[in-house]
Motif scaffolding. Structure first.
Motif: not given
Length: 144
Positions: A47-75
């Motif tokens: 698969x794309x991102x598979x590293x031979x059983x080693x923990x893949x990069x996208x799982x080694x890095x921390x999850x960051x950020x959040x974008x609220x969906x309510x922002x589109x209703x503000x102006x």
């Protein structure tokens, strides 16, 4: 010229590479796949991102950020834009009609950017503390 006589230009259609057809072809034996290993075998890949059983990069890095969906209703709208609008009474519908805020907007707030010289009455529109002071200094008012 007829449809059944059409031919592509000479050299336009290149024959596909035929691999594994003997020494003389230059691509015999291993057929350009090298020796052994998963990539040399039929159906052997990963698969794309598979590293031979080693923990893949996208799982080694921390999850960051959040974008609220309510922002589109503000102006927001600046004092300078409010001044250019030139209306004595301003509400959400008049701002949408003038194209100053998106159609999705439900909450609009006036921010203190630029100056306002005319008296404006705001209905159903919020304002920052600085903007509120500037509007009232110009003779305007805010009604929530």
């Amino acid at each position: 010229m007829e449809l059944n006589n059409l031919k592509s230009a000479p050299g336009a259609r290149k024959a596909r590479r035929r691999v594994g057809r003997g020494i003389g072809s230059g691509l015999g034996k291993t057929a350009g796949r090298g020796h052994k290993g998963q990539k040399s075998r039929a159906g052997g890949y990963h698969k794309v991102g598979f590293e031979g059983g080693q923990m893949p990069l996208q799982r080694r890095l921390p999850k960051r950020g959040f974008k609220s969906q309510k922002l589109k209703y503000n102006a927001e709208i600046s004092l300078a834009t409010l001044d250019q609008l030139g209306a004595a009474e301003v509400d959400l519908l008049s701002l949408k009609a003038a194209g100053l805020v998106p159609e999705l907007a439900k909450v609009v707030k006036v921010i203190k950017t630029g100056e306002i010289s005319r008296a404006v009455k705001l209905t159903g529109i919020g304002a920052t503390a600085g903007a509120k002071a500037a509007i009232e200094a110009a003779g305007g008012s805010l009604a929530e």
